[in-house]
Design an enzyme around this catalytic site. Structure first.
Site, PDB file in Angstrom:
ATOM      1  N   ASP A   1       0.869  -1.026  -0.095  1.00  0.00           N
ATOM      2  CA  ASP A   1      -0.053   0.117  -0.007  1.00  0.00           C
ATOM      3  C   ASP A   1       0.667   1.271  -0.086  1.00  0.00           C
ATOM      4  O   ASP A   1       2.000   1.054   0.379  1.00  0.00           O
ATOM      5  CB  ASP A   1      -0.807   0.075   1.191  1.00  0.00           C
ATOM      6  CG  ASP A   1      -1.784   1.191   1.246  1.00  0.00           C
ATOM      7  OD1 ASP A   1      -2.601   1.446   0.190  1.00  0.00           O
ATOM      8  OD2 ASP A   1      -1.825   2.056   2.225  1.00  0.00           O
ATOM      9  N   SER A   2       0.519   2.379  -0.174  1.00  0.00           N
ATOM     10  CA  SER A   2       1.111   3.651  -0.428  1.00  0.00           C
ATOM     11  C   SER A   2       1.304   3.943   1.111  1.00  0.00           C
ATOM     12  O   SER A   2       2.294   4.866   1.504  1.00  0.00           O
ATOM     13  CB  SER A   2       0.096   4.666  -0.733  1.00  0.00           C
ATOM     14  OG  SER A   2      -0.884   4.978  -0.091  1.00  0.00           O
TER      15      SER A   2
ATOM     16  N   TYR B   1      -0.283   8.514  -2.755  1.00  0.00           N
ATOM     17  CA  TYR B   1      -0.168   8.273  -3.957  1.00  0.00           C
ATOM     18  C   TYR B   1      -1.211   9.008  -4.780  1.00  0.00           C
ATOM     19  O   TYR B   1      -1.006   9.182  -6.112  1.00  0.00           O
ATOM     20  CB  TYR B   1      -0.284   6.778  -4.162  1.00  0.00           C
ATOM     21  CG  TYR B   1       0.915   5.919  -4.166  1.00  0.00           C
ATOM     22  CD1 TYR B   1       1.942   6.569  -3.439  1.00  0.00           C
ATOM     23  CD2 TYR B   1       0.666   4.473  -4.595  1.00  0.00           C
ATOM     24  CE1 TYR B   1       2.990   5.549  -3.031  1.00  0.00           C
ATOM     25  CE2 TYR B   1       1.874   3.627  -4.315  1.00  0.00           C
ATOM     26  CZ  TYR B   1       3.004   4.253  -3.640  1.00  0.00           C
ATOM     27  OH  TYR B   1       4.153   3.621  -3.438  1.00  0.00           O
ATOM     28  N   GLY B   2      -2.378   9.199  -4.465  1.00  0.00           N
ATOM     29  CA  GLY B   2      -3.642   9.930  -5.064  1.00  0.00           C
ATOM     30  C   GLY B   2      -3.363  11.187  -5.917  1.00  0.00           C
ATOM     31  O   GLY B   2      -3.697  11.286  -7.090  1.00  0.00           O
TER      32      GLY B   2
ATOM     33  N   CYS C   1      -4.080  -0.814  -2.327  1.00  0.00           N
ATOM     34  CA  CYS C   1      -4.138   0.399  -2.517  1.00  0.00           C
ATOM     35  C   CYS C   1      -4.946   0.856  -3.673  1.00  0.00           C
ATOM     36  O   CYS C   1      -4.622   0.045  -4.753  1.00  0.00           O
ATOM     37  CB  CYS C   1      -2.808   1.242  -2.779  1.00  0.00           C
ATOM     38  SG  CYS C   1      -2.860   2.735  -3.445  1.00  0.00           S
ATOM     39  N   ASN C   2      -5.954   1.636  -3.587  1.00  0.00           N
ATOM     40  CA  ASN C   2      -6.915   1.584  -4.993  1.00  0.00           C
ATOM     41  C   ASN C   2      -6.140   2.428  -5.926  1.00  0.00           C
ATOM     42  O   ASN C   2      -6.567   2.112  -7.031  1.00  0.00           O
ATOM     43  CB  ASN C   2      -8.311   2.498  -4.386  1.00  0.00           C
ATOM     44  CG  ASN C   2      -8.985   1.610  -3.480  1.00  0.00           C
ATOM     45  OD1 ASN C   2     -10.066   1.147  -3.875  1.00  0.00           O
ATOM     46  ND2 ASN C   2      -8.802   1.576  -2.253  1.00  0.00           N
ATOM     47  N   THR C   3      -5.617   3.358  -5.602  1.00  0.00           N
ATOM     48  CA  THR C   3      -4.939   3.999  -6.645  1.00  0.00           C
ATOM     49  C   THR C   3      -3.730   3.222  -7.347  1.00  0.00           C
ATOM     50  O   THR C   3      -3.751   3.419  -8.669  1.00  0.00           O
ATOM     51  CB  THR C   3      -3.921   5.369  -6.204  1.00  0.00           C
ATOM     52  OG1 THR C   3      -4.694   6.075  -5.441  1.00  0.00           O
ATOM     53  CG2 THR C   3      -3.313   6.285  -7.324  1.00  0.00           C
TER      54      THR C   3
ATOM     55  N   CYS D   1     -10.819   4.022  -0.898  1.00  0.00           N
ATOM     56  CA  CYS D   1      -9.327   3.882  -0.423  1.00  0.00           C
ATOM     57  C   CYS D   1      -9.244   3.475   0.738  1.00  0.00           C
ATOM     58  O   CYS D   1      -9.959   3.302   1.784  1.00  0.00           O
ATOM     59  CB  CYS D   1      -8.888   5.427  -0.464  1.00  0.00           C
ATOM     60  SG  CYS D   1      -7.264   5.697   0.385  1.00  0.00           S
ATOM     61  N   THR D   2      -8.070   2.251   0.807  1.00  0.00           N
ATOM     62  CA  THR D   2      -8.001   1.468   2.066  1.00  0.00           C
ATOM     63  C   THR D   2      -7.740   2.556   3.267  1.00  0.00           C
ATOM     64  O   THR D   2      -7.710   1.689   4.414  1.00  0.00           O
ATOM     65  CB  THR D   2      -6.952   0.296   1.705  1.00  0.00           C
ATOM     66  OG1 THR D   2      -5.766   0.955   1.452  1.00  0.00           O
ATOM     67  CG2 THR D   2      -7.729  -0.544   0.856  1.00  0.00           C
ATOM     68  N   HIS D   3      -7.413   3.569   3.218  1.00  0.00           N
ATOM     69  CA  HIS D   3      -6.967   4.475   4.384  1.00  0.00           C
ATOM     70  C   HIS D   3      -8.446   4.792   4.964  1.00  0.00           C
ATOM     71  O   HIS D   3      -8.399   5.189   6.181  1.00  0.00           O
ATOM     72  CB  HIS D   3      -6.350   5.583   4.013  1.00  0.00           C
ATOM     73  CG  HIS D   3      -5.240   5.553   3.678  1.00  0.00           C
ATOM     74  ND1 HIS D   3      -4.399   4.818   2.483  1.00  0.00           N
ATOM     75  CD2 HIS D   3      -3.888   5.917   4.375  1.00  0.00           C
ATOM     76  CE1 HIS D   3      -3.103   4.837   2.668  1.00  0.00           C
ATOM     77  NE2 HIS D   3      -2.925   5.602   3.744  1.00  0.00           N
TER      78      HIS D   3
END
Length: 269
Positions: A9-10, A41-42, A72-74, A183-185
């Protein structure tokens, strides 16, 4: 079968996926890489996100993982297909599992998606949702201020509420009944997001569905861990190791209290 599942992930967001993997697949060993030094990363160009993802995967392959999870979705939107062509193990992203869960939950067919600028700009969620249900209405909103809150460990405060309230203002006026935390955050902020959106809007985190997909794929490949030995998980980050460890311990709680953990700060890039 005893090879690890690699998750990247970012930053700390992918820990939401790790928590579900540990809960649903307690015999599996996880090696996690959070690129905290270069988060978020977005806002970054797609070419840069692709390069970062390749660098992390190149680092993780030394551990001979049986699967790579881009949590990470991005990075999923930008790099999933590229990474699948570069490695010889299954590569799982978080967008399609989240989309499937949302389609299964919505009653009105009106689905909201919040994510980073890169994820929303890619249109990946809208594409995935439309593939599953062509008549679904998708309303997307970039929320670039959410990830920095999570990376600082600021999950609940007046600042958090103000930021979330401002970021979701337009979605509150829409007719959605389901909201994908794209977003996994964002699950770190789910209490505040739910408070702002109200109880009539169901929140969808892709973490649960992604862990189920991991389990299904490993079962089909006959690669689920069978040993009764306690797995030793490894957590790596590229930035502030103290803050990363603090957030990881807070989020994972019992999972890492009961399981040996190795903490590392690697050189990468």
């Amino acid at each position: 079968m005893q090879q690890p599942i690699a998750v990247l992930d970012s930053g700390v967001g992918g820990l939401t996926v790790v928590k579900e993997v540990m809960r649903q697949l307690p015999r599996e060993k996880v090696i996690y890489f959070g690129d905290t030094a270069r988060a978020p990363y977005g806002p970054r160009p797609a070419e840069e996100v692709l390069r970062f993802t390749r660098e992390i995967v190149d680092y993780l392959v030394q551990y001979r993982p049986k699967m790579i999870v881009i949590a990470c979705n991005t990075a999923t939107a930008v790099a999933l297909q590229d990474i699948r062509m570069r490695v010889n193990v299954p590569v799982v992203g978080v967008i399609h599992p989240g989309a499937r869960a949302a389609i299964g939950r919505t009653l009105s067919g009106n689905v909201g998606v919040i994510g980073t600028e890169g994820t929303i700009r890619s249109g990946a969620y809208e594409t995935a949702l439309k593939q599953l249900s062509p008549h679904v209405t998708v309303i997307s909103q970039a929320c670039p201020d959410f990830v920095p809150l999570v990376e600082k460990g600021n999950f609940r405060s007046e600042e958090t509420y103000r930021t979330v309230n401002k970021g979701l203002a337009s979605l509150r006026l829409s007719s959605i009944d389901t909201l994908i935390l794209g977003c996994t955050h964002y699950p770190f902020l789910s209490d505040t997001i739910s408070e702002v959106m109200g109880h009539k809007v169901a929140l969808i985190s892709s973490a649960d569905e992604t862990a189920r997909e991991i389990s299904t794929i490993l079962h089909q490949m006959n690669k689920l861990a069978r040993s009764d030995d306690q797995p030793i998980h490894q957590f790596c980050c590229s930035g502030d190791s103290g803050l990363f460890r603090s957030i990881a311990e807070q989020w994972l709680g019992e999972q890492i209290e009961l399981t040996p953990v190795v903490w590392q700060v690697p050189k990468i890039g």
